[in-house]
Design an enzyme around this catalytic site. Structure first.
Site, short mmCIF file in Angstrom:
data_model
loop_
_atom_site.label_atom_id
_atom_site.label_comp_id
_atom_site.label_asym_id
_atom_site.label_seq_id
_atom_site.Cartn_x
_atom_site.Cartn_y
_atom_site.Cartn_z
CB THR A 1 -12.99 7.01 4.90
OG1 THR A 1 -12.03 6.19 4.88
CG2 THR A 1 -12.75 8.44 5.09
CE1 TYR B 1 -3.44 2.74 0.39
CE2 TYR B 1 -2.21 3.34 2.41
CZ TYR B 1 -3.37 3.71 1.20
OH TYR B 1 -3.94 5.00 1.36
P1 NDP Z 1 -13.42 4.56 1.32
O1 NDP Z 1 -13.10 3.10 1.66
O2 NDP Z 1 -14.26 5.36 2.34
O3 NDP Z 1 -13.69 5.09 -0.24
C1 NDP Z 1 -12.88 4.51 -1.20
C2 NDP Z 1 -13.51 4.96 -2.45
O4 NDP Z 1 -12.67 4.29 -3.43
C3 NDP Z 1 -15.00 4.22 -2.52
O5 NDP Z 1 -15.77 5.39 -3.28
C4 NDP Z 1 -14.80 3.07 -3.55
O6 NDP Z 1 -16.09 3.05 -4.54
C5 NDP Z 1 -13.60 3.53 -4.46
N1 NDP Z 1 -13.10 2.54 -5.18
C6 NDP Z 1 -12.25 1.61 -4.53
N2 NDP Z 1 -11.92 0.77 -5.65
C7 NDP Z 1 -12.44 1.11 -6.61
C8 NDP Z 1 -12.31 0.38 -8.01
N3 NDP Z 1 -11.78 -0.46 -8.54
N4 NDP Z 1 -13.09 1.46 -8.94
C9 NDP Z 1 -13.67 2.44 -8.57
N5 NDP Z 1 -13.49 3.13 -7.55
C10 NDP Z 1 -13.13 2.24 -6.40
O7 NDP Z 1 -11.99 5.31 1.78
P2 NDP Z 1 -11.40 6.37 1.66
O8 NDP Z 1 -12.33 7.62 1.45
O9 NDP Z 1 -10.42 6.72 2.82
O10 NDP Z 1 -10.16 6.44 0.41
C11 NDP Z 1 -10.08 7.44 -0.64
C12 NDP Z 1 -8.75 7.67 -0.99
O11 NDP Z 1 -7.72 8.10 0.08
C13 NDP Z 1 -8.01 6.15 -1.38
O12 NDP Z 1 -7.04 6.48 -2.43
C14 NDP Z 1 -7.01 6.02 -0.07
O13 NDP Z 1 -5.98 5.42 -0.39
C15 NDP Z 1 -6.69 7.66 0.36
N6 NDP Z 1 -6.19 7.83 1.73
C16 NDP Z 1 -7.06 7.29 2.58
C17 NDP Z 1 -6.75 7.77 3.98
C18 NDP Z 1 -7.59 7.33 5.22
O14 NDP Z 1 -6.93 7.30 6.31
N7 NDP Z 1 -8.86 6.89 5.16
C19 NDP Z 1 -5.35 8.31 4.28
C20 NDP Z 1 -4.70 8.67 3.08
C21 NDP Z 1 -5.24 8.54 1.84
P3 NDP Z 1 -16.74 1.67 -4.91
O15 NDP Z 1 -16.38 0.60 -3.78
O16 NDP Z 1 -18.33 2.06 -5.02
O17 NDP Z 1 -16.11 1.31 -5.95
C1 8X3 Z 2 -3.89 5.89 4.70
C2 8X3 Z 2 -3.52 6.41 5.84
O1 8X3 Z 2 -1.51 5.57 7.62
O2 8X3 Z 2 -3.51 4.15 7.36
O3 8X3 Z 2 -3.50 6.23 3.62
O4 8X3 Z 2 -1.88 4.06 5.46
S1 8X3 Z 2 -2.50 4.90 6.73
#
Ligand code: NDP
Ligand code: 8X3
Length: 252
Positions: A187, A152
């Site tokens: 989230t 990741y």
């Molecule tokens: P969620 O799981 O709440 O949301 C993830 C979103 O990505 C969903 O809307 C899902 O939609 C979509 N998704 C996942 N796989 C696919 C796919 N193959 N095709 C299309 N859509 C996809 O997580 P977050 O909102 O936290 O994550 C959003 C982004 O933020 C990610 O890139 C994550 O790595 C990043 N991030 C998150 C952090 C955290 O602590 N939460 C910190 C740093 C970065 P669906 O399932 O409907 O396809």
């Molecule tokens: C998501 C934040 O620290 O859980 O990118 O990897 S962490």
């Protein structure tokens, strides 16, 4: 004329919050993701507030489906001013020598190849118009590996490097590239990471006040709203009690 934003992964978390923020900020919003019902519910909610919304369901891992979705946008939705490459996930926290091949592939295909596909499909139109903005959601996880983060973390390091490369390749244009690197955001991220083990997911946010999707959407909107000569290249956003991907203070 109103601007249009396309958000990948708008069915949950940060992407959903971006949809709300940009809608409130006067944008027409293209929401995408795989879950059709969640897209329909969000579309209905935003439209009730008078926002123009287009919902398009596809999997960013499926290059053919993504290409078909972008190529079949209705004429009045074809000018995408802001692309938010947000769709992504982590799967598992196993040591690298014990990880799941399948999980690795899903993370790489979504976080890296899916993001590249969307950029490759939409950026040329921005270059042609000489305007636009690509906002990639990276992570603090891309700055340094943490225990069990291996693949990741590598995908998020790739997001940073791909953003930097794109910014270089677009330097002769007015198209801007921003990487937003969040820390701990509450989230569905951890529920997905632990394959639906909600009790384990909850523990990730215990004893510390995490960021919300809205906190990150605010940063993305700020970057998109900066004057045309200002390119917010990269923003690291952490919870106040988080210092890095692996250091945080938790209330006992
Ligand atoms: P969620 O799981 O709440 O949301 C993830 C979103 O990505 C969903 O809307 C899902 O939609 C979509 N998704 C996942 N796989 C696919 C796919 N193959 N095709 C299309 N859509 C996809 O997580 P977050 O909102 O936290 O994550 C959003 C982004 O933020 C990610 O890139 C994550 O790595 C990043 N991030 C998150 C952090 C955290 O602590 N939460 C910190 C740093 C970065 P669906 O399932 O409907 O396809
Ligand atoms: C998501 C934040 O620290 O859980 O990118 O990897 S962490």
């Amino acid at each position: 004329m109103k601007k249009t934003v396309l958000i990948t992964g708008a069915t949950s978390g940060i992407g959903e919050a971006c949809a709300r923020k940009f809608a409130q900020g006067g944008y027409n919003v293209i929401i995408t993701g795989r879950r059709v019902q969640r897209l329909a519910d969000l579309k209905e909610e935003l439209e009730a507030d008078g926002v123009r919304v287009l919902a398009v369901a596809f999997d960013v891992q499926n290059r053919k489906a993504a290409t078909a979705a972008v190529n079949s946008l209705p004429p009045d939705w074809q000018q995408i001013d802001v692309l938010i490459n947000n769709a992504g996930l982590a799967l598992g926290l196993e040591p690298e020598y014990e990880g799941s091949f399948e999980d690795w592939e899903t993370m790489i295909d979504t976080n890296v190849k899916g993001l590249l596909t969307m950029t490759r499909l939409i950026a040329p139109r921005m270059v042609k118009r000489n305007s636009g903005h690509i906002i990639n959601i990276g992570s603090v996880a891309g700055d340094a590996a943490y225990a069990g983060g291996n693949v990741y973390c590598a995908t998020k390091a790739a997001v940073k490097t791909l953003s930097d490369g794109l910014r270089i390749d677009l330097a002769h244009t007015a198209v801007r590239v921003t990487t937003v690197k969040p820390g701990l955001v509450e989230t569905h991220f951890s529920n997905v990471r632990f394959h639906g083990d909600d009790a384990r997911a909850e523990k990730v946010y215990q004893g510390i006040r995490p960021l919300t999707g809205t906190d990150i959407a605010d940063v993305a909107f700020y970057a998109a709203s900066a004057p045309a000569h200002v390119q917010i290249a990269e923003v690291l956003v952490l919870a106040t009690h988080q210092a890095s991907g692996s250091v945080m203070y938790r209330e006992p």
